[in-house]
Design a protein around this motif. Structure first.
Motif, mmCIF file in Angstrom:
data_model
loop_
_atom_site.group_PDB
_atom_site.id
_atom_site.type_symbol
_atom_site.label_atom_id
_atom_site.label_comp_id
_atom_site.label_asym_id
_atom_site.label_seq_id
_atom_site.Cartn_x
_atom_site.Cartn_y
_atom_site.Cartn_z
ATOM 1 N N GLN A 53 19.158 25.307 31.899
ATOM 2 C CA GLN A 53 17.756 25.539 31.560
ATOM 3 C C GLN A 53 17.225 24.312 30.844
ATOM 4 O O GLN A 53 17.878 23.819 29.927
ATOM 5 C CB GLN A 53 17.635 26.777 30.649
ATOM 6 N N SER B 287 10.289 24.999 32.953
ATOM 7 C CA SER B 287 10.854 24.483 31.718
ATOM 8 C C SER B 287 10.351 25.283 30.521
ATOM 9 O O SER B 287 9.192 25.691 30.478
ATOM 10 C CB SER B 287 10.418 23.025 31.603
ATOM 11 N N TRP B 288 11.243 25.488 29.517
ATOM 12 C CA TRP B 288 10.808 26.086 28.262
ATOM 13 C C TRP B 288 10.132 24.985 27.430
ATOM 14 O O TRP B 288 9.890 23.908 27.933
ATOM 15 C CB TRP B 288 11.998 26.642 27.496
ATOM 16 N N VAL C 263 3.083 29.409 26.378
ATOM 17 C CA VAL C 263 4.534 29.583 26.465
ATOM 18 C C VAL C 263 4.922 30.834 25.667
ATOM 19 O O VAL C 263 4.510 30.970 24.524
ATOM 20 C CB VAL C 263 5.266 28.355 25.872
ATOM 21 N N LYS D 20 10.619 31.694 24.562
ATOM 22 C CA LYS D 20 11.054 30.541 25.334
ATOM 23 C C LYS D 20 10.682 29.242 24.628
ATOM 24 O O LYS D 20 10.522 28.204 25.257
ATOM 25 C CB LYS D 20 10.451 30.602 26.736
ATOM 26 N N SER E 155 11.341 33.470 18.803
ATOM 27 C CA SER E 155 11.685 32.124 19.258
ATOM 28 C C SER E 155 13.114 31.792 18.858
ATOM 29 O O SER E 155 13.723 32.475 18.033
ATOM 30 C CB SER E 155 10.730 31.112 18.627
ATOM 31 N N HIS F 22 6.108 23.370 32.456
ATOM 32 C CA HIS F 22 6.251 24.828 32.381
ATOM 33 C C HIS F 22 6.126 25.441 33.751
ATOM 34 O O HIS F 22 6.831 26.401 34.082
ATOM 35 C CB HIS F 22 5.209 25.406 31.410
ATOM 36 N N ALA G 46 14.217 22.429 28.546
ATOM 37 C CA ALA G 46 13.140 22.740 27.610
ATOM 38 C C ALA G 46 12.397 21.427 27.369
ATOM 39 O O ALA G 46 13.001 20.429 26.967
ATOM 40 C CB ALA G 46 13.711 23.278 26.298
#
Lengths: 733, 452, 97
Positions: B77, B99-100, B117, B121, B142, B95, B79
């Protein structure tokens, strides 16, 4: 005391099953009917029983396997011998001694033939009985003290003996309803199998046969009619069949080949007809031969034809059409339904799980029968590459191997096994070049079982992480992908074969489970071969599902059940394994048993026995097949066993035409409805639906909602037959 | 009679023998178009200087990096690191790709939330998190990456107050065989601080330890260092599993992948010497797959890449203001942008291309910016063809950090334009005006008037 | 303004032994240095070798190329100072016409 009980049970079951074996059955009810049918001629019937008992006692005394005694394999030939002796001779001491000797002889010949026959993968049928009775009859002339039994000659004396005047009158009455000759002969032939040459026995047996199996019954009729009219046509001699010495060959051949040794389908039925026709010829020739020795033929044609057919069938190239029954359930219907179910559920894959030899999402650049190189002996092979969004397998400029996305990526074991062969040391080709001398390049062959090997080729020199002889698990890294051998651009070549030689002839073998990617949707594919052009990946297992369905022996579930009975109650389910290492769940309250398998990727329930209303039964349906990976909007389908969803009445109709068309269906569907978070999943909901179906119409729909939380199953909500039941899994010890 | 095009006369001394260090001819092929949009038209429409971002390039870099990782390790994953470029349009591209968000301050955190967001995430890093920011992050589920014990204790207190179980990770620093080792952020691995912190978190049982984070450096040229970091984190996860029977859900290796820029002082050009995504992916995935921990449980691999995914997608267009001849004979060219908006000029030798055709004659040139400060040097030594006032240049690989670290010093910050995948231009940040600055200022009453 | 530059500051006589090739290479045997120049620079150097006057050179260039006076003035000045620095033009003689 216990031992006495044990033997009592052994003999009771052994006796019934031996009688049933004569007609390829294991039904106790049918066996009882057959036993009664044999007693119509009392001397014969009692002699048969005594002979059987002697054989069983001998078998126990000698120390042979109790399993075979109990399932009747050792016994049924004795019954036939006894019935024969009893129909020829009256009871006397010499006759008794003859029975005694004959039963011992029978046992020895049965076991001897069984040993020889199993080596050729054929059954021994009633050959032991034939050999025994020939031996006896050949010496019969020497026996004094044996008086023949003339019971059969005078039918009225028989009837009077049986049922007194009333039965005689009844029989007379029946005479007005004269059956057509063939039908009359049919029933008499049935009776003749048991040396009961009368209509009543035949009627009883026919009734029993109909009760046991509709398919067997219809085959018996079809076979008899085919054979009878052929014999009629060829030899124009119907009287010979009046005593039905030969008619039963048609019946037994037809049942045997059409529904017992083969899965009943249009091919087996056609073969049954053909063999019945053939037996008409064989009867004639064989009986002429045996007449020379004054020996009867009885069921010899049946034995010859079936054994010959089953033996030669093994040498076929294609194994479809005529399907030999491997897992014998001693019932044509059960065999057929099981076969159909397994075909739908598992596409008849041999029980071995194969997965894809890579991680991530790849593309099938060449499939089975691919035009470029997957031809002839090597047609069952798959080539894999990686493509980008523009469908290129490389980044620009694409002139060297490093530009290719799949170059130097790990190649993993598709299933557990031993590393059999490794070829290393071949340099990568330049792009567009091929090496036809060492055309497999760097290769690894893994042995999964004695006749199943997988081969992966075109690997990169010097990157093997395993050695010959190592044991690898599914998913272990073997080497890196390269461009060696007959490979103009980097790709993985993957094939299954039956020998360890590199480049052996390939065998087709499906991948057990994989995901097919289509745009942003994923679909689960099971027991299928990926097609050229597909974008595929191995299943990504979710730890929540994996842990929730990790049923190991000893694991206990405590459940609170509400809405099922008047009051809520508790029950415990425990995981056990049987002697064959199959696992099952056992419910302490309902005593129901649900067998399951779990290969780490998919959990499946394989069979259920017990109350069909129990909580475990609903769990069996709800979690019939669960993929242990979560994909949004994924739904998977499966086929349920028909007897679980339909009532018995429907089968009475379906059974007759089942070998040709099954109109009853039972469907299972699981939807991966929701989870609270992709990464930190603490809650998950799966919904499943089970129903039976005729064409498009669904009935008897049950809906299930399974809620998982924190790596265990939390609740199962059941909505079935207008009942709402809820199972709460109490978190345990 | 039509006149020939003019180029100013130049003369250049030839150095025989040694190779010319200042690059080969391809260094300065003219760049007249970006994503098929002409530099001339961009400047005429949006002014000069001008930042241009190519959405295509972002998408291509992202798909390269995900492919490199996903074919080696099953659960990955990304970010997006907001501090690298927090233009909302840029963030939303990431995003959209899945993507976080990774943020290091309250302001970035709120920016991510405002972009849409989901709180669960957003990865919240950084040593300075106020109580308000922590409270908001905890409420939003979060992922909070803890830097020091004071923060840890405060989070535990807040968790009790707010009656929630926040999901946290600890940042771990360690020796990965490179110099300098960053040990100012997070808990140290070698001296046992990190293990202590893990124990504390699990034993107090008020917050959930779901991940382990290590950000070992920036512009890392050795992928092996990531492999070492991954092994050490996996080792911590393994011991956590053994002692507490608790699974660590993810391992976050932060960012720091090198882009194709050339570091000052480096002999080889960045495009030749920086490791590729596959190199990093190979080092990290090998380390993870070989670790004891992953035999039973595959943790999610999180990467907070920033620079490597945006640098090459950013361009800076500028115009030549003037030329000078320095006392030592070198040519100096003054451009309309300097270190005020090209902050990364302090540590990179950016590739600079003229935006119009030229002959093959070149000169050693120094490029200065428009500021009247001696340190305002864009390139100290670059071989470029002779350019005259009004000629345009394109600076490559400026997507990272420039649009977040630029100064409002002497000149106002210019427009930022995004070219989408169909070649259409979009203004994603308008240039500042005097009002932008004045609107923040307040005049004390006694200073509001004067007489000169 | 033009004349201001030409008057006092620079000698514009190319040293005698400077070798000039047609492809733009210049070689100074006394220092051993070689140089390269672009076509327009080459043209100017050749005109200097022919000892053309500034006015003549200016006229020629302005006629031949798309350039305005001011730019050319600036560039020419710059170019000549480079020639001086690289000792292609000798710094001794003061005479000017």
């Amino acid at each position: 005391m216990e031992q006495l009980n044990y033997y009592r049970k052994l003999f009771a079951e052994g006796i019934l099953k031996s009688y049933a074996q004569i007609f390829f059955s294991a039904s106790n009810t049918f066996a009882s009917i057959i036993l009664v049918a044999t007693l119509i001629n009392p001397t014969s019937g009692v002699a048969g029983l005594i002979s059987l008992l002697f054989t069983m006692i001998f078998a126990v005394w000698f120390g042979f396997s109790h399993v075979n005694i109990r399932n009747g394999i050792y016994g049924f030939n004795s019954i036939l011998t006894g019935l024969l002796i009893g129909s020829f001779f009256q009871f006397s001491l010499p006759m008794f001694i003859l029975l005694f000797i004959a039963s011992l002889l029978n046992l020895l010949i049965t076991i001897g033939f069984s040993g020889i026959a199993s080596r050729y993968h054929v059954p021994f049928l009633s050959l032991p009985f034939l050999f025994t009775c020939w031996l006896i009859l050949l010496a019969a002339g020497n026996y004094h003290g044996l008086t023949t039994n003339d019971f059969n000659v005078f039918i009225y004396s028989k009837l009077y003996w049986l049922g007194g005047q009333s039965l005689v009158d009844f029989y007379d009455h029946l005479k007005f309803y004269r059956l057509p000759l063939w039908m009359d002969t049919y029933f008499k032939s049935l009776g003749a199998i048991l040396f009961q040459y009368n209509l009543l026995s035949g009627l009883l047996i026919a009734a029993g046969l109909l009760y046991f199996s509709r398919i067997a019954f219809s085959l018996s009729l079809i076979g008899f009619i085919s054979g009878y009219f052929t014999y009629h046509y060829l030899f124009n001699n119907t009287t010979g069949l009046d005593y039905s010495f030969y008619g039963f060959n048609f019946i037994l051949t037809s049942i045997g080949i059409g529904g017992f040794f083969l899965i009943p389908n249009k091919y087996s039925y056609s073969l049954a007809i053909l063999l019945s026709v053939l037996s008409a010829l064989v009867i004639g020739s064989v009986s002429n031969f045996f007449n020379v020795f004054h020996l009867p033929v009885y069921s010899l044609p049946f034995c010859i034809l079936i054994i010959l057919t089953l033996y030669t069938m093994q040498f076929r190239w294609r194994h479809d059409r005529f399907i030999r029954v491997i897992y014998q359930l001693i019932s044509p219907e059960k065999n057929l339904y099981r076969h159909l179910l397994y075909q739908q559920r598992y596409r008849n894959t041999v029980s071995f799980d194969l997965f894809l030899p890579f991680n991530g999402v790849w593309h099938v650049s060449q499939g089975y029968n691919g035009k470029q190189t997957h031809r002839e002996d090597w047609k069952h092979a798959l080539d894999f590459v990686i493509r980008d969004e523009e469908k290129k397998t490389y980044r620009l400029p694409g002139t060297s191997v490093e530009h290719y996305y799949c170059y130097n990526l790990p190649v993993v074991a598709p299933a557990a096994g031993w590393v059999e062969k490794i070829v290393d040391g071949v340099f990568d080709n330049d792009i567009g070049d091929v090496d036809v001398n060492r055309n497999w390049g760097n290769t690894i062959v893994i042995r999964h079982s004695n006749f199943l090997f997988s081969q992966v080729s075109h690997l990169k020199k010097g990157t093997f992480k395993v050695r010959v002889g190592d044991y690898v698990n599914k998913g272990d890294v073997l080497a890196m992908n390269g461009n060696s051998g007959r490979s103009p651009e980097p790709h993985i070549h993957f094939q299954l074969q039956a020998t360890s030689q590199i480049g052996s002839k390939t065998i087709p073998f499906p991948i057990s489970f994989f995901m097919k990617h289509d745009g942003d949707r994923v679909f689960l594919k099971s027991y299928e071969v990926p097609a050229e052009g597909d974008t595929i990946s191995n299943v990504e297992v979710s730890s929540v599902l994996k842990d929730a369905f990790h049923f190991i022996p000893g694991k206990k579930f405590v459940l609170q059940v509400t809405g099922h009975k008047k009051e809520p109650y508790y029950t415990t389910w425990e995981v056990f394994t049987d002697a064959y290492n199959n696992s099952y769940l056992y419910c302490s309250v309902s005593k129901a048993v649900a067998y399951f398998t779990n290969n780490g990727t998919v959990h499946q329930f394989t069979s259920f026995s017990g109350e069909q209303d129990s909580a475990l039964f609903h769990f069996y349906l709800a979690a019939y097949r669960v993929l242990l990976g979560f994909y949004d909007r994924l739904s998977l389908d499966d086929a349920l066993p028909l007897d679980v969803m339909h009532n018995r009445f429907a089968f009475l109709i379906q059974d007759w035409i089942a070998p040709f068309k099954v109109f009853m269906k039972a469907d299972y569907r699981l939807d991966y409805s929701s989870r609270d978070n992709d990464v930190f999943t603490s809650k998950m909901t799966l919904n499943s639906t089970c129903c039976n179906r005729y064409g498009k119409k669904m009935h008897n729909i049950s809906n299930y909602e399974m809620n998982l939380s924190a790596n265990r199953i939390d609740t199962l909500k059941i909505d079935s037959k207008n009942k709402h039941i809820e199972l709460k899994f109490i978190p345990g010890k | 009679m039509s006149k020939l095009p003019y180029e100013r006369p130049v003369i250049q001394r030839l150095n025989t023998g040694s190779m010319n260090k200042f690059g080969t001819r391809t260094e300065y092929a003219p760049v007249t178009h970006i994503e098929n949009v002409s530099v001339k038209s961009l400047i005429s429409e949006f002014g000069s200087p001008l930042f241009v971002i190519s959405e295509n390039k972002i998408r291509q870099l992202y798909s390269d990096v995900t492919r490199a990782f996903k074919t080696r390790y099953p659960r990955v994953q990304f970010a997006w690191s907001y501090k690298t470029n927090y233009m909302n349009a840029v963030c939303n591209v990431f995003h959209q790709l899945g993507s976080w968000a990774e943020v290091v301050s309250g302001f970035e955190y709120n920016k991510a939330l405002k972009n849409g967001v989901p709180g669960s995430k957003i990865i919240f890093n950084g040593p300075d998190k106020t109580d308000d920011e922590l409270t908001l992050a905890i409420r939003n589920d979060s992922l909070i990456h803890i830097d020091h014990l004071d923060e840890l204790y405060r989070i535990i207190e807040l968790a009790v107050e707010l009656k929630k179980r926040p999901k946290v990770a600890i940042r771990v620093n360690m020796d990965v065989g490179i110099y300098p080792m960053w040990d100012r952020f997070g808990f140290n691995y070698e001296n046992g601080q990190a293990w202590d912190a893990i124990n504390k978190i699990i034993l107090t049982d008020k917050i959930d330890l779901v991940g382990l984070h290590a950000h070992i450096g920036t512009f890392m040229l050795s992928p092996q260092a990531y492999g070492v970091a991954a092994s050490k984190l996996a080792d911590l996860a393994y011991h956590t599993k053994i002692k507490f029977e608790k699974n660590i859900e993810y391992i976050d290796l932060g960012g720091g992948f090198a882009s194709k820029n050339t570091l000052k002082g480096s002999y080889l050009k960045g495009s030749d010497s920086s490791p590729s995504f596959d190199d990093y992916a190979e080092a990290i995935s090998t380390a993870l797959l070989n670790a004891e921990y992953t035999k039973e449980h595959m943790p999610l691999l999180i990467l907070e890449s920033g620079r490597a995914l945006i640098d090459e997608a950013g361009f800076l267009l500028g115009t030549v203001i003037a030329n000078k001849r320095l006392s030592d004979g070198r040519r100096s060219t003054i451009l309309d942008f300097g270190v005020n908006i090209l902050f990364t000029a302090f540590w990179y030798d950016h590739k600079i291309s003229p935006a119009q055709d030229f002959s093959h004659y070149t000169e050693d040139t120094v490029l200065y910016g428009p500021l009247c400060m001696n340190i305002d040097v864009v390139r100290e030594n670059v071989t470029l063809p002779p350019m005259k006032k009004g000629d345009q240049v394109v600076v490559h690989t400026v997507g990272a950090y420039n649009m977040t670290q630029w100064m409002q010093f002497i000149s106002l910050r210019p427009n930022i334009v995004l070219i989408d995948t169909n070649g259409k231009t979009h203004l994603i940040r308008a240039k500042e005006s005097l009002d932008t600055l004045n609107s923040q200022e307040r005049m004390p009453a006694h200073l509001s008037s004067f007489k000169l | 303004m033009w004349h201001l530059f030409t008057k006092s500051f620079f000698n514009m006589k190319i040293r005698k032994n400077i070798a000039v090739s047609d492809s733009g290479f210049i070689f100074n045997p006394s220092t051993g240095d070689s140089f390269s120049t672009n076509p327009i620079g080459l043209e100017i150097i050749q005109m200097l070798k022919e000892e053309k006057s500034k006015e003549e050179m200016r006229k020629t260039i302005l006629q031949k190329y798309q350039v305005d006076e001011a730019t050319f003035e600036k560039d020419f000045y710059d170019f000549v100072s480079m020639l001086h620095q690289t000792q292609i033009i000798s710094q001794d003689e003061e005479k000017k016409n």
